[in-house]
Write an enzyme that holds these catalytic residues in place. Structure first.
Site, PDB file in Angstrom:
ATOM      1  N   ALA A 166       4.346 -12.341  15.351  1.00 23.26           N
ATOM      2  CA  ALA A 166       5.747 -12.651  14.782  1.00 23.26           C
ATOM      3  C   ALA A 166       5.995 -13.716  13.849  1.00 23.26           C
ATOM      4  O   ALA A 166       6.576 -14.882  14.415  1.00 23.26           O
ATOM      5  CB  ALA A 166       6.902 -12.589  15.807  1.00 23.26           C
ATOM      6  N   LEU A 167       5.802 -13.691  12.681  1.00 24.67           N
ATOM      7  CA  LEU A 167       6.039 -14.639  11.688  1.00 24.67           C
ATOM      8  C   LEU A 167       7.278 -14.174  10.748  1.00 24.67           C
ATOM      9  O   LEU A 167       8.123 -14.967  10.573  1.00 24.67           O
ATOM     10  CB  LEU A 167       4.704 -14.715  10.900  1.00 24.67           C
ATOM     11  CG  LEU A 167       4.735 -15.968   9.699  1.00 24.67           C
ATOM     12  CD1 LEU A 167       5.388 -17.473  10.054  1.00 24.67           C
ATOM     13  CD2 LEU A 167       3.606 -15.815   8.919  1.00 24.67           C
ATOM     14  N   GLY A 196      14.602 -13.482   6.225  1.00 24.47           N
ATOM     15  CA  GLY A 196      14.866 -14.432   5.109  1.00 24.47           C
ATOM     16  C   GLY A 196      13.762 -15.192   4.802  1.00 24.47           C
ATOM     17  O   GLY A 196      13.583 -16.091   4.103  1.00 24.47           O
ATOM     18  N   GLY A 225       9.953 -13.983   4.052  1.00 22.87           N
ATOM     19  CA  GLY A 225       8.767 -13.111   3.902  1.00 22.87           C
ATOM     20  C   GLY A 225       7.475 -13.632   3.664  1.00 22.87           C
ATOM     21  O   GLY A 225       6.676 -14.226   4.179  1.00 22.87           O
ATOM     22  N   ARG A 267     -11.369  24.484  -5.930  1.00 25.21           N
ATOM     23  CA  ARG A 267     -10.364  24.760  -6.663  1.00 25.21           C
ATOM     24  C   ARG A 267     -10.807  25.238  -7.908  1.00 25.21           C
ATOM     25  O   ARG A 267     -11.514  24.688  -8.514  1.00 25.21           O
ATOM     26  CB  ARG A 267      -9.247  23.640  -6.762  1.00 25.21           C
ATOM     27  CG  ARG A 267      -7.971  24.081  -7.625  1.00 25.21           C
ATOM     28  CD  ARG A 267      -7.198  25.054  -7.183  1.00 25.21           C
ATOM     29  NE  ARG A 267      -6.029  25.162  -7.968  1.00 25.21           N
ATOM     30  CZ  ARG A 267      -5.070  26.205  -7.762  1.00 25.21           C
ATOM     31  NH1 ARG A 267      -5.381  27.095  -6.764  1.00 25.21           N
ATOM     32  NH2 ARG A 267      -3.740  26.124  -8.288  1.00 25.21           N
ATOM     33  N   ILE A 306      -5.134  15.297  -8.801  1.00 26.65           N
ATOM     34  CA  ILE A 306      -6.369  16.314  -8.919  1.00 26.65           C
ATOM     35  C   ILE A 306      -6.046  17.400  -8.047  1.00 26.65           C
ATOM     36  O   ILE A 306      -6.208  18.664  -8.097  1.00 26.65           O
ATOM     37  CB  ILE A 306      -7.600  15.668  -8.503  1.00 26.65           C
ATOM     38  CG1 ILE A 306      -8.200  14.643  -9.541  1.00 26.65           C
ATOM     39  CG2 ILE A 306      -8.776  16.609  -8.137  1.00 26.65           C
ATOM     40  CD1 ILE A 306      -9.507  13.891  -9.072  1.00 26.65           C
ATOM     41  N   HIS A 307      -5.059  17.047  -6.749  1.00 29.14           N
ATOM     42  CA  HIS A 307      -4.873  18.185  -6.078  1.00 29.14           C
ATOM     43  C   HIS A 307      -3.596  18.987  -6.511  1.00 29.14           C
ATOM     44  O   HIS A 307      -3.204  20.013  -6.100  1.00 29.14           O
ATOM     45  CB  HIS A 307      -4.416  17.622  -4.641  1.00 29.14           C
ATOM     46  CG  HIS A 307      -5.461  17.263  -3.708  1.00 29.14           C
ATOM     47  ND1 HIS A 307      -6.368  16.254  -3.875  1.00 29.14           N
ATOM     48  CD2 HIS A 307      -5.866  17.893  -2.413  1.00 29.14           C
ATOM     49  CE1 HIS A 307      -7.342  16.082  -2.918  1.00 29.14           C
ATOM     50  NE2 HIS A 307      -6.791  17.328  -2.109  1.00 29.14           N
ATOM     51  N   GLY A 352      -0.088  20.151  -7.034  1.00 24.84           N
ATOM     52  CA  GLY A 352       1.194  20.431  -6.393  1.00 24.84           C
ATOM     53  C   GLY A 352       0.960  20.628  -4.748  1.00 24.84           C
ATOM     54  O   GLY A 352       1.391  19.981  -3.977  1.00 24.84           O
ATOM     55  N   GLU A 355       0.433  -8.655   5.254  1.00 24.08           N
ATOM     56  CA  GLU A 355      -0.597  -9.797   5.427  1.00 24.08           C
ATOM     57  C   GLU A 355      -0.707 -10.567   3.936  1.00 24.08           C
ATOM     58  O   GLU A 355      -1.961 -10.908   3.755  1.00 24.08           O
ATOM     59  CB  GLU A 355      -1.826  -9.430   5.932  1.00 24.08           C
ATOM     60  CG  GLU A 355      -1.643  -8.900   7.556  1.00 24.08           C
ATOM     61  CD  GLU A 355      -3.059  -8.668   8.113  1.00 24.08           C
ATOM     62  OE1 GLU A 355      -3.888  -9.672   7.824  1.00 24.08           O
ATOM     63  OE2 GLU A 355      -3.091  -7.897   9.152  1.00 24.08           O
TER      64      GLU A 355
END
Length: 377
Positions: free
Chosen positions: A122-123, A127, A129, A266, A335-336, A338, A361
């Site tokens: 927990a860092l 306010g 970041g 495809r 490339i895929h 839709g 990080e």
């Protein structure tokens, strides 16, 4: 060049585990937002949680190259699984190795490596970041205790944690030199958690705020020296960058795998789209970026294993691997066509998962600052 036969055996072990245990449940985890506890336990039993932790604490005592190979293979199956793997080896284990007492290592580090205890780092605050030194959480001395008040945000694994590594201001007049690290029991009075964030990706490891209201912490639960917490945080984040970079490699490799498979299957205009030069060039660019990123990550890990200073190399690896992975996954989705926009296809999950790697990080911009500062010394 970078890996020994032992490293390759470790890679095969991780790959086999990922294919058999993680790949089959990855899509379900994305739907339910719950990562199976039995898989976490198996990862610990296989020694993954302590791969680079010293043997005296229950770890494997391996090196950074072993760590990045495992991170790469596990993340190839699931980016979320990579988070569970990286935590004990990086953000949560490193502070104890750096500044923990023998008692703290016995109480927290060993159980974490065994998969029996979960912690959170927990860092970050609303306010604070990238400007981590701006933490506003306070720790006021009161006899043998410190009273903590404040709010942490975007904390990975917070709702499922047993303990929290909290960074708080013990001297408001000293800026970063007035921050101290505390170990807080998640279930003690005054500790509460915000609603888990509805995240874009990396679903299966909850992220939430942590609220601290007059939380009483004994001085024996200070991790490291008073007012030296910022140094601990920065050293921990520096060590962790190669792990996150390796996570990016794994996700990018999965995207390349999916794109190649889809392009071969495809068909358009009576032939596989893999026969079209436009697709071939896209695949060639993806593979080239991926291998360039791998070299940066492996080189950073190698330098660290040789005992050399590798702050710049780690930031270069994290920056380039993250940005390249985002581009690679984007091209794989294109490339895929839709189908890449449909949740039934793995590439859609990869697209959502990969984006955060350029943020957490240490953002890509912070990595650029680290690289530049090393150049301009």
């Amino acid at each position: 060049m970078f890996f020994t036969e032992q490293h390759e055996l470790i890679r095969k072990l991780a790959r086999d585990f990922a294919e058999q245990e993680i790949e089959p449940i990855a899509d379900e985890v994305d739907k339910t937002a719950e990562f199976p506890k039995e898989i976490v336990k198996k990862m610990a039993q296989n020694g993954f949680f302590g791969i680079k932790m010293p043997k005296e604490y229950g770890g494997a005592g391996a090196d950074n190259r072993a760590y990045v190979t495992i991170m790469e293979e596990i993340s190839r199956a699931s980016g979320v699984a990579g988070i569970y793997l990286s935590s004990p080896n990086s953000l949560l284990g490193t502070p104890f190795l750096l500044v923990g007492t023998d008692e703290q290592k016995e109480k927290y580090l060993k159980p974490m490596i065994r998969g029996e205890k979960t912690l959170a780092f927990a860092l970050t605050e609303p306010g604070a970041g990238s400007d981590a030194g701006a933490v506003a959480t306070t720790a006021r001395e009161e006899g043998d205790y410190y009273i903590l008040n404040g709010r942490k945000t975007f904390i990975t694994g917070a709702p499922i944690s047993d303990n929290i590594i909290v960074f708080a201001k013990t001297d408001m007049s000293k800026g970063t030199k007035g921050i101290t690290t505390f170990i807080v029991d998640s279930k003690q009075e005054g500790v509460s958690f915000g609603k888990p964030e509805d995240k874009m990706g990396m679903i299966g490891c909850p992220t939430s705020d942590i609220i601290l209201e007059n939380v009483k912490v004994h001085k024996s639960d200070i991790l490291g020296e008073l007012n030296k917490g910022f140094i601990t945080a920065m050293k921990t984040l520096s060590v962790g960058r190669i792990g996150v970079a390796a996570q990016a490699l794994g996700i990018a490799q999965a995207a390349v795998d999916e794109a190649v498979k889809y392009a071969k299957q495809r068909k358009q205009f009576n032939r596989p789209i893999a026969k079209f030069q436009a697709i071939q060039f896209k695949l060639a660019n993806m593979e080239t970026k991926l291998n360039a990123a791998k070299l940066l990550v492996y080189n950073a890990a190698y330098k660290m294993d040789c005992g050399e200073k590798a702050d710049k190399e780690a930031s270069m690896a994290k920056y380039f691997a993250a940005e390249s992975a985002i581009q690679i996954v984007n091209d794989a989705l294109q490339i895929h066509g839709g189908y890449g926009y449909i949740k039934d296809y793995k590439i859609e999950r990869l697209y959502r998962d990969v984006r955060v790697i350029a943020i957490y990080e240490g953002t890509s911009e912070v990595q650029q600052m680290v690289i530049a500062s090393n150049l301009l010394k």
